[in-house]
Design an enzyme around this catalytic site. Structure first.
Site, short mmCIF file in Angstrom:
data_model
loop_
_atom_site.label_atom_id
_atom_site.label_comp_id
_atom_site.label_asym_id
_atom_site.label_seq_id
_atom_site.Cartn_x
_atom_site.Cartn_y
_atom_site.Cartn_z
CB CYS A 1 -23.18 -74.70 -0.12
SG CYS A 1 -23.65 -75.46 1.42
CG ASN B 1 -19.47 -74.76 -1.06
OD1 ASN B 1 -19.85 -75.74 -0.44
ND2 ASN B 1 -18.95 -74.83 -2.27
CE LYS C 1 -26.72 -91.36 -14.49
NZ LYS C 1 -25.37 -91.24 -15.02
CE LYS D 1 -23.83 -82.32 -13.30
NZ LYS D 1 -24.18 -83.60 -13.95
#
Ligand code: M6R
Length: 615
Positions: free
Chosen positions: A2, A98, A492, A610
């Site tokens: 969040c 959050n 990746k 992220k």
């Protein structure tokens, strides 16, 4: 995870809130909402899905508000529906959050018994009703004094993690927050104050930031930011200037943030070296590196803890640090470290490596190390982040804001900072003589230009991706420092293209994974001319003998490797010290171009965030 934002000042429009939320999109989310408080009351708009859904509702919000809050939600309790999106309202209280409220079930039962009706499946709604309940109980004092007091009572009852954004209709020019475990910064400009989960949301409006610490309540007004501890003790802390710019957070003409950030490997490395290597004397500047206050000479070992890509940077640095500083280095996944009975003492330096500086696993691990008496060092990219605050010393990686969820340039910067740490230790412990130290300093300085040349491979790798995007599985192999690069390349590829990929130390092939090899298996073989070259070539031969397909990464003039390979990526000639920096680039590009060819969401891959602020 969040993202929260908040504003108090002369007036902000709905697009202000939307744009600030856009700057937090990279954190990962699945619904969003905005609340704006005006003289006519509070207007709330929420939407499931991406911010474009919320954007469609902006015309239902007032043109301007003196106070407002916004939220991007990464669902934990309850599906990502409009109903579960924040903010939640209870009487005059409007609240967003959050984090996770772990004891929400018990609190909910109590609140239901007191007559509160729950409209969502979230844990957060409990906090809104609880705050309302505590506020209602207080009958004397100004509304603001009652809000502060109610908030102190609420934070004492909550278990878990939180950074709140709170409005109260009775205090129309005040914004409240409280923080425990989830990131929170406040910013200040002329006649305006802001709060957010990260500085990226606010850089457009101010460069003056203050990091809120755990167990703190914040009260924001247009001209002031007041902080007090959960038990009411006032806190004074200066604002700090952050040198991030808006341009750094734009795509700069690139198709995706990730491609831009891969192209920023050289600058990320150069900035991380800048001021820390002294070319004239061939030495490391310990103060600029942030390690001067650590007892480098008397340490008996290093433990490096990290997650994901940061963990692979740590694994790679072990080879360099042990070779140069001659000190034992253990590398641990942060999520495992805190649950193992690690023995640390004041002679152990525990290094936390984290791009965001907020990763919950790493945060908890470093807390445990500190509590057990270790010296701690944060290697983080976000200035003022929680992990940086928690450690005895901080060595900033200077990659600039990384917006793509997949970490690329931050990896290069982390590796640079960890190599510098190795040389700082070598210098202080005299494990290298002056000439050897100078040699390595000179080597590090060459890295940005060699990496720049490696970026020239982008077009050929884009063409190569046409032959790989349809595969359902790939194997990556490497030896020595190329093994963590193989791990990084396979991570990746998985996270961006959703193609299954695994990485092995090439020497391990014969111990099991070789059973996978047949004419359908494609293997990315990292085989630059280093100390392990001959052995890796033998592994390639073994794969070929079993029909496996080889994509080799090696020096551009390596005709032997070229002959063995079905496909070949030729990197520039460079020394062994520099090699991992150079081989990382084509693997980042390969994952990127395969994902583009497959049409996946490159900058925000599914299910990923992220800043991973839950364990
Ligand atoms: O912010 P951190 O470096 O602590 O994050 C650690 C991992 O979550 C992160 O590296 C993740 O693995 C990335 N998605 C990798 O591209």
């Amino acid at each position: 995870m969040c993202g929260v934002i908040g504003y108090v000042g002369a007036g902000a429009s709905p697009s202000f809130f939307l744009n600030a939320l856009r700057r937090l999109e990279y954190r990962g989310y699945d619904s969003a909402g905005i609340a704006m408080l005006t003289a006519d009351g509070v207007a709330i708009q929420r939407a499931e899905g991406k911010l474009s859904q919320l954007e469609r509702k902006l015309d239902q919000l007032p043109a301007k508000a003196k106070v407002g809050i916004g939220h991007t939600r990464w669902a934990t309790h309850g599906k990502p529906t409009e109903n579960n999106a924040h903010p939640h309202r209870s009487g005059p209280i409007v609240l967003l959050h959050n984090g996770i409220i772990e004891n929400y079930r018990q609190l909910k039962e109590r609140l239901v018994a007191r007559g509160y009706q729950f409209l969502s499946e979230t844990d957060t709604e409990v906090a809104a009703h609880l705050l309302h309940d505590e506020y209602k109980k207080l009958t004397s004092g100004t509304p603001e004094a009652r809000m502060r007091s109610a908030l102190r009572s609420v934070v004492g009852q909550l278990k878990g993690a939180f950074a709140f954004g709170i409005l109260c209709l009775d205090t129309p020019e005040v914004l409240y927050s409280a923080k425990l475990g989830s990131p929170l910064v406040v910013g200040q400009a002329e006649g305006e104050t802001f709060m957010a989960s990260g500085i990226t949301a606010l850089v457009e409006h101010t460069r003056q930031f203050m990091v809120v610490e755990d167990h703190e309540i914040v009260v924001l007004k247009p001209e002031s930011v007041e902080i007090e501890t959960f038990d009411g003790q006032p806190v004074t802390r200066p604002f700090q200037r952050v040198e991030w710019s808006v341009a750094m957070m734009e795509k700069g003409g690139y198709r995706h943030f990730m491609l831009k950030e891969i192209h920023e490997h050289p600058i990320a490395i150069a900035q991380t070296l800048n001021g820390r290597v002294q070319r004239d004397s061939g030495t490391i500047n310990l103060t600029d590196l942030g390690v001067a206050k650590l007892p480098l000479k008397t340490l008996s070992r290093l433990q490096i803890i990290a997650c994901g890509t940061s963990y692979y940077a740590a694994c790679l640095s072990k080879y360099f640090i042990e070779a140069t500083a001659r000190i034992p280095v253990e590398v641990d996944l942060a999520s495992e470290y805190r649950y193992r009975a690690s023995t640390v003492d004041s002679k152990t330096l525990v290094v936390a490596v984290s791009q965001s500086g907020e990763t919950a696993d790493t945060l908890q691990a470093i807390k445990a190390a500190r509590a057990n008496g270790a010296q701690t060092l944060a290697v983080v990219n976000v200035p003022g982040s929680t992990i940086a605050h928690m450690c005895h010393a901080e060595s900033l990686t200077k990659a600039g804001p990384e917006i793509g969820v997949a970490s690329t340039k931050a990896f290069a910067a982390q590796l640079t900072a960890l190599y510098l740490l190795g040389l700082a230790l070598a210098q202080e412990r005299q494990s290298l003589n002056d000439a050897q130290l100078r040699f390595y300093v000179d080597e590090l300085v060459k890295i940005p230009s060699l990496v720049e040349r490696s970026l020239g491979l982008s077009d050929s790798i884009e063409r190569l991706a046409n032959r790989y995007h349809h595969l359902s599985s790939l194997l990556f192999i490497g030896r020595g420092p190329q093994w963590p690069i193989a791990l990084e390349g396979s991570l990746k590829l998985k996270e961006l293209s959703y193609i299954h990929a695994e990485a092995y130390a090439a020497g391990e092939l014969k111990h099991g994974p070789i059973a996978l090899i047949d004419e359908n298996m494609h293997v990315v073989c990292l085989a630059p001319r280093d100390a392990y070259y001959e052995k890796t070539l033998s592994n390639i031969e073994e794969i070929k003998a079993r029909g496996g397909r080889i994509l080799a990464v090696g020096q551009e003039n390596d005709s032997q490797l070229l002959q063995l390979a079905d496909d070949f990526i030729g990197i520039p000639e460079c020394s062994e010290t520099v090699l991992p920096f150079v081989t990382a680039v084509p693997l980042h590009l390969l994952a990127y171009w395969i994902a583009v060819r497959k049409g996946t969401d490159v900058d925000q891959p599914r299910n990923l965030a992220k800043s991973v602020t839950v364990e």
